[in-house]
Design an enzyme around this catalytic site. Structure first.
Site, PDB file in Angstrom:
ATOM      1  N   TYR A 144       0.828  -1.210   0.000  1.00 22.40           N
ATOM      2  CA  TYR A 144       0.000   0.000   0.000  1.00 22.40           C
ATOM      3  C   TYR A 144       0.863   1.261   0.000  1.00 22.40           C
ATOM      4  CZ  TYR A 144      -4.010  -3.005   1.123  1.00 22.40           C
ATOM      5  OH  TYR A 144      -4.994  -3.969   1.101  1.00 22.40           O
ATOM      6  N   LYS A 194       3.448 -15.228   2.083  1.00 22.33           N
ATOM      7  CA  LYS A 194       3.375 -15.991   0.830  1.00 22.33           C
ATOM      8  C   LYS A 194       4.818 -16.290   0.426  1.00 22.33           C
ATOM      9  CE  LYS A 194       0.917 -17.626  -2.643  1.00 22.33           C
ATOM     10  NZ  LYS A 194       0.092 -18.834  -2.492  1.00 22.33           N
ATOM     11  N   ASP A 226      -3.061 -18.123   1.454  1.00 23.49           N
ATOM     12  CA  ASP A 226      -4.210 -18.829   0.864  1.00 23.49           C
ATOM     13  C   ASP A 226      -4.715 -19.902   1.828  1.00 23.49           C
ATOM     14  OD1 ASP A 226      -1.687 -19.837   0.371  1.00 23.49           O
ATOM     15  OD2 ASP A 226      -2.140 -20.646  -1.610  1.00 23.49           O
ATOM     16  N   ASP A 250      -5.386  -6.714   5.877  1.00 22.96           N
ATOM     17  CA  ASP A 250      -6.594  -6.008   5.454  1.00 22.96           C
ATOM     18  C   ASP A 250      -7.680  -7.036   5.115  1.00 22.96           C
ATOM     19  OD1 ASP A 250      -8.323  -4.098   4.556  1.00 22.96           O
ATOM     20  OD2 ASP A 250      -7.132  -3.461   2.831  1.00 22.96           O
ATOM     21  N   ASP A 254     -10.953  -8.688   7.833  1.00 21.66           N
ATOM     22  CA  ASP A 254     -12.369  -8.621   7.456  1.00 21.66           C
ATOM     23  C   ASP A 254     -13.004 -10.007   7.462  1.00 21.66           C
ATOM     24  OD1 ASP A 254     -12.378  -5.899   7.192  1.00 21.66           O
ATOM     25  OD2 ASP A 254     -13.348  -5.906   5.217  1.00 21.66           O
TER      26      ASP A 254
END
Ligand code: NAD
Length: 360
Positions: A144, A194, A226, A250, A254
């Site tokens: 980001y 990852k 994943d 992020d 959620d």
């Protein structure tokens, strides 16, 4: 002997002032019962600041936050400011506060009370007696904030790119937060990356593994993102603290929040160096509920509990709030978002008073 704590309060827009009022009532009760003094200063940010000063984040607000021990924020934004350009919008205040206050660690607990099990979309055999996990997300680095841009090549046409960049120092400081917190919970950190594909993740994994050696009482395991997203719905009970990057956090926070049933139940903390932090509910300003005494104040009340625990080092007082919330839910009191047949519907202010009443 109780202590004295300076608190910057930003009620904001929509339901912000209502939920903050309810939460301050609970904090006042904590002060009375435990002999602490909470000195509050109310500040403008968001849409109300645009109306009053033309600026969503007036410099006086930032200065007053810096002069405080912690910040409590309601929510900002609303339809009436939606047409303003990006840097004039109320939400600009949130990014400005994060950046200017150096808030690099975002903590989002996902806690499912057994009283609210029916609100959870997962099967009862998966949730058992309830769930309690915490996502620790790096907030000021990664993709980001890395180099980004567009370019046009003759062969491919227009291209766009974003870059994931993490330094050793950035990973180390967020890892230390996760391990320190895990020490006072169930002593388990799952680091999510990852590393099978991304070089930045390989550095992330190496640094987290090195930092873990300083916390021998905490168990560390690593998961690819994943797999982690799948495990969160398959067997969420396996998690205590999930430590991860800005973008993965992020998304995973959620996903984790869905297991708690209502957005009105979710608190959050954003921590800076030292004990300073900004505490806010995860939800927005809910213009559809504003001014009607219908919003659930529990997310903000639980944010105050996080403030007591992480900024003021008052774990007993934090637990008193969390237990009071549980007792009120166990007695069957619900705001509209959690309402079910057989329960008692209460408004925002009443919910705050009921919770205060259980802090003795
Ligand atoms: P929202 O979180 O405000 O509302 C989403 C839904 O959840 C609505 O149906 C709302 O009624 C409900 N809801 C939210 N909080 C609740 C509570 N405490 N009790 C009961 N129900 C609750 O998100 P939105 O509708 O996408 O955004 C509304 C405004 O809030 C926008 O201007 C948005 O930019 C802003 N926003 C601010 C923040 C923040 O200040 N941190 C976060 C998200 C959105």
């Amino acid at each position: 002997m109780g202590g004295t704590y300076k608190l910057a309060v930003i009620p904001g827009d929509g339901i912000g002032p209502e939920v903050v009022d309810a939460a301050l009532g609970v904090l006042e009760q904590i002060g009375k019962v435990y002999g602490h003094q909470f000195v509050t200063k109310t500040l403008l940010a968001g849409g109300c600041a645009i109306e009053a000063t033309g600026n969503p984040l007036p410099p006086e607000t930032v200065a007053a936050c810096r002069a405080s021990d912690a910040v409590l924020l309601g929510a900002v934004g609303g339809d009436q400011w939606d047409d303003l350009p990006g840097d004039k919008r109320p939400e600009k205040a949130l990014l400005g506060l994060r950046g200017q206050l150096g808030l690099y660690a975002n903590l989002r607990p996902a806690l499912l009370y057994k009283e609210l099990q029916e609100a959870c979309p997962l099967k009862p055999e998966i949730i058992g007696e309830g769930l309690d996990l915490l996502v620790v997300r790096e907030l000021t680095g990664g993709i980001y904030f890395g180099p980004k841009g567009r370019r046009t090549t003759e062969k491919m046409g227009e291209e766009a790119f974003d870059t994931e960049v993490y330094s050793e120092a950035e990973v180390e400081r967020i890892a230390r937060i996760a391990f320190t917190i895990a020490r006072n919970r169930r002593r388990q950190v799952t680091s999510v990356d990852k590393a099978n594909i991304l070089e930045s993740s390989r550095l992330w994994r190496a640094v987290v593994t090195r930092v873990a050696a300083d916390y021998p009482e905490v168990k560390l395991n690593h998961l690819y993102v994943d797999n982690a997203s799948m495990q969160l719905v398959r067997d969420p009970k396996q998690f205590d603290v999930i430590l991860t990057t800005n973008m993965f956090g992020d998304i995973l926070s959620d996903e984790a929040s869905m297991i708690t049933g209502s957005i009105g139940m979710l608190p959050s903390a954003s921590l800076a160096h030292g004990n300073f932090g900004l505490y806010e509910p995860v939800h927005g300003s809910a213009p559809d509920l504003a001014g009607q005494d219908r919003a659930n104040p529990i997310a903000t009340i639980l944010s105050v509990a996080m403030m007591l625990r992480y900024s003021f080092a008052l774990p007993q007082e934090a637990a008193a709030i969390e237990q009071a919330v549980q007792q009120v839910l166990a007695k069957g009191y619900r705001t509209g978002d959690l309402m079910n047949p057989g329960k008692t519907l209460v408004g925002t202010a009443q919910m705050g008073k009921l919770i205060s009443g259980y802090i003795q």
